[in-house]
Design a protein around this motif. Structure first.
Motif, PDB file in Angstrom:
ATOM      1  N   UNK A   1       0.792  -1.177   0.036  1.00  0.00           N
ATOM      2  CA  UNK A   1      -0.079  -0.047   0.089  1.00  0.00           C
ATOM      3  C   UNK A   1       0.886   1.265  -0.018  1.00  0.00           C
ATOM      4  N   UNK A   2       0.506   2.164  -0.874  1.00  0.00           N
ATOM      5  CA  UNK A   2       1.385   3.280  -1.122  1.00  0.00           C
ATOM      6  C   UNK A   2       0.879   4.433  -1.147  1.00  0.00           C
ATOM      7  N   UNK A   3       1.172   5.413  -0.480  1.00  0.00           N
ATOM      8  CA  UNK A   3       0.466   6.828  -0.187  1.00  0.00           C
ATOM      9  C   UNK A   3       1.311   7.727  -0.365  1.00  0.00           C
ATOM     10  N   UNK A   4       1.240   8.792  -1.404  1.00  0.00           N
ATOM     11  CA  UNK A   4       2.248   9.867  -1.422  1.00  0.00           C
ATOM     12  C   UNK A   4       1.865  11.301  -1.418  1.00  0.00           C
ATOM     13  N   UNK A   5       2.262  12.282  -0.698  1.00  0.00           N
ATOM     14  CA  UNK A   5       1.790  13.668  -0.597  1.00  0.00           C
ATOM     15  C   UNK A   5       1.799  14.383  -1.977  1.00  0.00           C
ATOM     16  N   UNK A   6       0.908  15.278  -2.267  1.00  0.00           N
ATOM     17  CA  UNK A   6       1.105  16.156  -3.562  1.00  0.00           C
ATOM     18  C   UNK A   6       2.424  16.830  -3.667  1.00  0.00           C
ATOM     19  N   UNK A   7       2.982  17.043  -2.636  1.00  0.00           N
ATOM     20  CA  UNK A   7       4.190  17.994  -2.594  1.00  0.00           C
ATOM     21  C   UNK A   7       5.334  16.939  -2.893  1.00  0.00           C
ATOM     22  N   UNK A   8       5.168  15.779  -2.924  1.00  0.00           N
ATOM     23  CA  UNK A   8       6.081  14.868  -3.551  1.00  0.00           C
ATOM     24  C   UNK A   8       7.459  14.425  -2.618  1.00  0.00           C
ATOM     25  N   UNK A   9       7.065  14.775  -1.529  1.00  0.00           N
ATOM     26  CA  UNK A   9       8.309  14.744  -0.391  1.00  0.00           C
ATOM     27  C   UNK A   9       7.851  13.958   0.915  1.00  0.00           C
ATOM     28  N   UNK A  10       6.570  13.457   0.849  1.00  0.00           N
ATOM     29  CA  UNK A  10       6.168  12.600   2.163  1.00  0.00           C
ATOM     30  C   UNK A  10       5.269  11.584   1.696  1.00  0.00           C
ATOM     31  N   UNK A  11       5.770  10.354   1.966  1.00  0.00           N
ATOM     32  CA  UNK A  11       5.064   9.364   1.579  1.00  0.00           C
ATOM     33  C   UNK A  11       5.362   8.016   2.702  1.00  0.00           C
ATOM     34  N   UNK A  12       4.443   6.948   2.490  1.00  0.00           N
ATOM     35  CA  UNK A  12       4.399   5.687   3.268  1.00  0.00           C
ATOM     36  C   UNK A  12       4.171   4.642   2.109  1.00  0.00           C
ATOM     37  N   UNK A  13       4.905   3.415   2.615  1.00  0.00           N
ATOM     38  CA  UNK A  13       4.851   2.252   1.786  1.00  0.00           C
ATOM     39  C   UNK A  13       4.559   1.116   2.847  1.00  0.00           C
ATOM     40  N   UNK A  14       3.527   0.557   2.938  1.00  0.00           N
ATOM     41  CA  UNK A  14       3.362  -0.702   3.880  1.00  0.00           C
ATOM     42  C   UNK A  14       3.358  -1.947   3.169  1.00  0.00           C
ATOM     43  N   UNK A  15       4.062  -3.054   3.607  1.00  0.00           N
ATOM     44  CA  UNK A  15       3.809  -4.356   2.777  1.00  0.00           C
ATOM     45  C   UNK A  15       3.042  -5.205   3.760  1.00  0.00           C
TER      46      UNK A  15
END
Length: 432
Positions: free
Chosen positions: A350-364
């Motif tokens: 599961x990947x989420x990225x903020x619109x400013x392209x500098x914050x994100x999380x990825x979960x497995x």
């Protein structure tokens, strides 16, 4: 009185010495050929960047060692005679031990490039490397252009350091995307953009062919393997990873491969000799962990564990759940558990990225059981103890998503993006 000798004064050896002293009155000697006193190697970059002075890198005052009866010996161990339990130094003297701890750390990799030993060509590992940076790259007048070879964590640190002094940098990365052997594609691509946004000349899928010398034995340019392009430079940083620093051990009877081979109790093939930290190699991997762990916190854990064994409480090394942290310029990175570049069988990301392209999380997570397996975070600081608990409890991915606020150092951030993260996760489930 039993004499415990520790070769190397990095985090592993010093932690072992401190805990042995807490537990016993044994005689302790730490040997170092680099510096007299222990310093925090991971903070070297901040000295160059002007945030700290070198003396700030020493966690303990110079009087600490004498007060705690830990003897410090400067010298370089040339050979180990395991039969007579004697160390022979290049300086000509010897030292005997009852128990020996090898904690000699790592050395930067070199791959036989022409010109790799020129002046102005170096890694970033030791205090001497820091001192040489001040000689060859003190400012953008002495160093008009720098080239960094190798796209790992040390490479990005060096890029940030040079960038802080306005030295133009070309960054050669052999992979098709930065750190894509470790990170999922979306995170790697985010870092590509971030590096370029800091005015670094990032060259992906690019290998070093050779380093060219001027008439005085100093670097003047490099050649790129794939294109033959020559890039003028006054400094070359070789940051193509590290290897265990064990050359002096290979002629001894101590069994080695890439590192000094140890069992779960950190024992080598020779009685009364142990190895910990970057130079130790597990005979059998612990879970998904690499057999050689060149990580600060595992070195500390090994030191604490071995101290117990050396003081009569034989203890197995159990590092627990994997975690690590780093910084890519101004983006903080943390990882807990396991997030692989490509999900394992019956796993998903599961990947989420903020619109400013500098914050994100990825979960497995496991698509059959829904068990949460790991998380990568960029630009969001998370609480280690919370994820450690969730991994031990084998919580499911739905629970983790709905309770992320408990793991966040910045609850305001989470509240602001809570609906976005949960909506993104729901949408991900609908497409699986």
């Amino acid at each position: 009185m039993e004499h415990i000798v520790i070769i190397g004064n990095g985090i592993s050896g010093v932690t072992a010495a401190r805990h042995i002293r807490k537990l016993s009155d044994k005689k302790i000697t730490i040997i170092s050929s680099e510096t007299e006193h222990f310093f925090s190697r991971t903070a070297l970059m901040y000295v160059y960047m002007g945030h700290m002075k070198f003396e700030h890198l020493k966690p303990y005052e110079d009087w600490f060692w004498k007060k705690n009866r830990i003897e410090l010996q400067q010298g370089f161990v040339k050979t180990i005679d395991v039969k007579s339990k004697t160390l022979h130094f290049t300086e000509g003297f010897t030292m005997t031990y009852d128990k020996l701890v090898i904690t000699t750390g790592s050395k930067p990799n070199k791959f036989g490039w022409k010109g790799e030993d020129l002046n102005g060509v170096q890694g970033l590992y030791s205090k001497q490397d820091l001192e040489n940076l001040e000689i060859y790259a003190p400012n953008n007048k002495t160093c008009r252009h720098a080239v960094i070879v190798g796209g790992g964590l040390i490479g990005i640190e060096l890029a940030e350091m040079l960038n802080s002094r306005n030295i133009p940098v070309t960054f050669l990365v052999r992979e098709s995307s930065f750190w894509n052997g470790v990170l999922p594609q979306s995170e790697s691509e985010m870092l590509n953009k971030h590096i370029k946004n800091h005015h670094i000349d990032l060259r992906l899928s690019s290998n070093l062919k050779e380093i060219i010398s001027d008439q005085n034995g100093k670097v003047k340019s490099i050649i790129i393997q794939e294109t033959g392009e020559e890039i003028s430079c006054d400094f070359v940083g070789l940051t193509t990873g590290v290897s265990p620093n064990i050359d002096f051990i290979k002629e001894s009877e101590i069994e080695t491969k890439k590192g000094v081979l140890v069992n779960r109790f950190l024992e080598t093939s020779i009685p009364d000799i142990y190895a910990i930290g970057d130079c130790a190699e597990q005979r059998e991997a612990i879970g998904n962990r690499p057999v050689i762990e060149a990580v600060w916190y595992t070195g500390r854990m090994m030191g604490e564990t071995l101290a117990q064994t050396l003081c009569g409480n034989k203890l197995e090394y159990k590092p627990g759940h994997w975690f690590n942290s780093a910084k890519f310029f101004d983006i903080e990175y943390q990882t807990y558990g396991w997030v692989f570049p490509e999900p394992k069988e019956n796993h998903a990301h599961f990947h989420w990225i903020h619109q400013d392209d500098s914050k994100c999380i990825t979960m497995e997570y496991n698509t059959i059981t829904n068990e949460f397996l790991g998380i990568n975070t960029f630009g969001i600081r998370m609480r280690h103890e919370v994820f450690d608990t969730w991994l031990s409890e084998k919580q499911n991915i739905d629970y983790v998503i709905s309770h992320l606020e408990a793991a966040n150092f910045d609850p305001e951030f989470y509240k602001h993006f809570e609906k976005d993260i949960q909506a993104s996760f729901k949408k991900t489930l609908q497409t699986i």
